[in-house]
Design an enzyme around this catalytic site. Structure first.
Site, PDB file in Angstrom:
ATOM      1  N   TYR A  33      94.123 115.844   1.557  1.00 12.50           N
ATOM      2  CA  TYR A  33      95.013 117.000   1.517  1.00 12.50           C
ATOM      3  C   TYR A  33      94.876 117.822   2.790  1.00 12.50           C
ATOM      4  O   TYR A  33      93.952 117.631   3.572  1.00 12.50           O
ATOM      5  CB  TYR A  33      94.725 117.865   0.280  1.00 12.50           C
ATOM      6  CG  TYR A  33      93.489 118.739   0.400  1.00 12.50           C
ATOM      7  CD1 TYR A  33      92.214 118.175   0.366  1.00 12.50           C
ATOM      8  CD2 TYR A  33      93.590 120.118   0.576  1.00 12.50           C
ATOM      9  CE1 TYR A  33      91.087 118.971   0.488  1.00 12.50           C
ATOM     10  CE2 TYR A  33      92.458 120.916   0.694  1.00 12.50           C
ATOM     11  CZ  TYR A  33      91.208 120.340   0.649  1.00 12.50           C
ATOM     12  OH  TYR A  33      90.090 121.129   0.781  1.00 12.50           O
ATOM     13  N   ARG A  52      94.854 115.584  11.528  1.00 10.67           N
ATOM     14  CA  ARG A  52      93.709 115.400  10.622  1.00 10.67           C
ATOM     15  C   ARG A  52      94.140 114.688   9.343  1.00 10.67           C
ATOM     16  O   ARG A  52      93.400 113.863   8.815  1.00 10.67           O
ATOM     17  CB  ARG A  52      93.054 116.750  10.303  1.00 10.67           C
ATOM     18  CG  ARG A  52      91.755 116.584   9.515  1.00 10.67           C
ATOM     19  CD  ARG A  52      91.013 117.877   9.358  1.00 10.67           C
ATOM     20  NE  ARG A  52      91.792 118.839   8.596  1.00 10.67           N
ATOM     21  CZ  ARG A  52      91.475 120.119   8.455  1.00 10.67           C
ATOM     22  NH1 ARG A  52      90.388 120.602   9.051  1.00 10.67           N
ATOM     23  NH2 ARG A  52      92.229 120.928   7.749  1.00 10.67           N
ATOM     24  N   LYS A 148      89.007 114.967   4.664  1.00  7.85           N
ATOM     25  CA  LYS A 148      89.439 116.078   3.802  1.00  7.85           C
ATOM     26  C   LYS A 148      89.972 115.518   2.484  1.00  7.85           C
ATOM     27  O   LYS A 148      91.186 115.474   2.253  1.00  7.85           O
ATOM     28  CB  LYS A 148      90.483 116.940   4.535  1.00  7.85           C
ATOM     29  CG  LYS A 148      90.643 118.327   3.909  1.00  7.85           C
ATOM     30  CD  LYS A 148      91.341 119.262   4.857  1.00  7.85           C
ATOM     31  CE  LYS A 148      91.675 120.602   4.242  1.00  7.85           C
ATOM     32  NZ  LYS A 148      90.545 121.391   3.810  1.00  7.85           N
ATOM     33  N   GLU A 180      78.278 124.037   6.745  1.00  7.45           N
ATOM     34  CA  GLU A 180      79.490 124.866   6.823  1.00  7.45           C
ATOM     35  C   GLU A 180      79.513 125.718   5.565  1.00  7.45           C
ATOM     36  O   GLU A 180      78.465 125.954   4.963  1.00  7.45           O
ATOM     37  CB  GLU A 180      80.733 123.971   6.966  1.00  7.45           C
ATOM     38  CG  GLU A 180      80.872 122.934   5.875  1.00  7.45           C
ATOM     39  CD  GLU A 180      82.059 121.991   6.068  1.00  7.45           C
ATOM     40  OE1 GLU A 180      83.066 122.390   6.655  1.00  7.45           O
ATOM     41  OE2 GLU A 180      81.975 120.839   5.588  1.00  7.45           O
ATOM     42  N   LEU A 205      83.570 119.331   7.797  1.00  7.34           N
ATOM     43  CA  LEU A 205      84.988 119.133   8.068  1.00  7.34           C
ATOM     44  C   LEU A 205      85.266 119.741   9.443  1.00  7.34           C
ATOM     45  O   LEU A 205      84.862 120.885   9.701  1.00  7.34           O
ATOM     46  CB  LEU A 205      85.841 119.850   7.015  1.00  7.34           C
ATOM     47  CG  LEU A 205      87.335 119.628   7.231  1.00  7.34           C
ATOM     48  CD1 LEU A 205      87.749 118.239   6.769  1.00  7.34           C
ATOM     49  CD2 LEU A 205      88.155 120.673   6.506  1.00  7.34           C
TER      50      LEU A 205
HETATM   51  N1  PDD Z   1      89.634 124.410   3.308  1.00  8.17           N
HETATM   52  N2  PDD Z   1      85.305 123.346   5.645  1.00  8.17           N
HETATM   53  C1  PDD Z   1      85.747 123.024   4.425  1.00  8.17           C
HETATM   54  C2  PDD Z   1      84.817 122.347   3.488  1.00  8.17           C
HETATM   55  C3  PDD Z   1      87.077 123.341   4.052  1.00  8.17           C
HETATM   56  O1  PDD Z   1      87.517 122.994   2.839  1.00  8.17           O
HETATM   57  C4  PDD Z   1      87.902 124.012   4.982  1.00  8.17           C
HETATM   58  C5  PDD Z   1      89.323 124.381   4.643  1.00  8.17           C
HETATM   59  C6  PDD Z   1      87.384 124.327   6.240  1.00  8.17           C
HETATM   60  C7  PDD Z   1      88.219 125.012   7.285  1.00  8.17           C
HETATM   61  O2  PDD Z   1      89.135 124.105   7.847  1.00  8.17           O
HETATM   62  P1  PDD Z   1      90.526 124.585   8.449  1.00  8.17           P
HETATM   63  O3  PDD Z   1      90.208 125.545   9.530  1.00  8.17           O
HETATM   64  O4  PDD Z   1      91.137 123.347   8.958  1.00  8.17           O
HETATM   65  O5  PDD Z   1      91.270 125.235   7.317  1.00  8.17           O
HETATM   66  C8  PDD Z   1      86.088 123.962   6.546  1.00  8.17           C
HETATM   67  C9  PDD Z   1      90.978 124.689   2.829  1.00  8.17           C
HETATM   68  C10 PDD Z   1      91.533 125.955   3.343  1.00  8.17           C
HETATM   69  C11 PDD Z   1      90.997 124.573   1.313  1.00  8.17           C
HETATM   70  O6  PDD Z   1      90.317 123.684   0.807  1.00  8.17           O
HETATM   71  O7  PDD Z   1      91.694 125.326   0.645  1.00  8.17           O
END
Ligand code: PDD
Length: 290
Positions: A33, A52, A148, A180, A205
């Site tokens: 996703y 990604r 992801k 993270e 991620l």
């Molecule tokens: N999550 N790390 C994890 C585990 C995440 O699930 C996310 C984002 C990020 C940040 O990635 P990005 O900058 O690409 O949004 C880091 C989304 C927002 C979610 O699961 O809702």
């Protein structure tokens, strides 16, 4: 307002949108996703999210369901039909529908595609001005956190622990190293004013926002190191902050109820937040280009 969802070729009122009970996303979390921020009707870091998504699909050997152009058409339609100005788009692609069996289905099984939208982007500015609490939680995820996937149970459990502790996020750590957070990337600022964030490995991620903020920080003259850092280093850092699609740049002011430095949002985090907001405010229709 009623929401419109795209599900496998059809635009439907969200209440009527359904997936099959033998969808492998539902039965095996066999899918990937993306969540994309929409700001003034256009997407942030759209090319990065699509890249990604394609990488995640490739790593799981799920066939790409359509061209980037076709997917972009659908995402635009979902933004338009839901009248999203500030919000998020969620898209999921999974291996599709097949009788339940662990191996990949054989034959011509089409990947499932769902795209939905939500109103509201990022936490209120007042949250960032005060900064947020986080708690430290052991990282219990698998070895491919770089993909992801929709398999988010450890993340959901960590976020629930944060919610029960009245905290904004859970800082995940494994063998003393902060990887993270449950839905965002973690950063610290050292006493020597060096920004530190975990390198891009299978343990995290590769956040799209992380990448954008990293470039912004370097362009602004900050020194940035991508290296592992410990929970102890985080607790004694000058600043700690988070980045993510639904977080933007968020200063952290306490970890497990102990203040970070003087317990106020740090100047670097606030500066980067402002720069990120300026980037969002500057987005135009060209943001759709991939
Ligand atoms: N999550 N790390 C994890 C585990 C995440 O699930 C996310 C984002 C990020 C940040 O990635 P990005 O900058 O690409 O949004 C880091 C989304 C927002 C979610 O699961 O809702």
């Amino acid at each position: 307002m009623s929401h419109v969802a795209y599900v496998n070729g059809r635009y439907l009122p969200q209440k009527q949108a359904q997936v099959h009970i033998e969808d492998r996303g539902y039965q095996f979390a066999d899918g990937v996703y993306e969540v994309i921020c929409v700001w003034n009707g256009v997407p942030a870091d759209y090319a990065g999210h699509l890249k990604r998504l394609n990488r995640s699909l490739n790593e799981l050997r799920i066939a790409s369901p359509m061209s980037d152009g076709a997917l972009t058409f659908i995402v635009k339609e979902i933004v338009r039909r839901n009248h999203v100005s500030q919000g998020t788009v969620y898209m999921q692609v999974n291996r599709g529908v097949a009788p339940r069996a662990h191996p990949f289905p054989t034959g011509n099984v089409k990947p499932s595609v769902v795209v939905t939208a939500k109103h509201g982007a990022g936490p209120a500015e007042s949250v960032a001005e005060k900064g947020v609490k986080v708690i430290a939680v052991v990282d219990q995820r698998w070895g491919r956190c770089d993909i992801k996937t929709v398999g988010l149970l450890p993340n959901a459990l960590a976020k629930q622990a944060a919610a029960e502790g009245k905290a904004f996020e859970a800082l995940l750590h494994r063998d003393g190293i902060v990887t993270e957070a449950s839905a965002s990337n973690a950063w610290l600022v050292t006493k020597d004013q060096i920004l530190v964030t975990h390198p891009v490995t299978n343990a995290i991620l590769a956040g799209v926002t992380r990448g954008t903020v990293l470039k912004m920080a370097r362009a602004a003259g900050y020194k940035v190191e991508e290296r592992p850092f410990t929970l102890d280093e985080t607790k004694t850092a000058k600043e700690v902050f988070l980045t993510g699609t639904t977080t933007f740049v968020m200063p952290v002011v306490t970890i497990d109820d102990r203040p970070v430095a003087n317990g106020a949002p740090g100047t670097v985090a606030l500066d980067l937040r402002q720069r990120y907001r300026a980037y969002l405010d500057g987005l135009t229709e060209t943001a759709w280009n991939v």
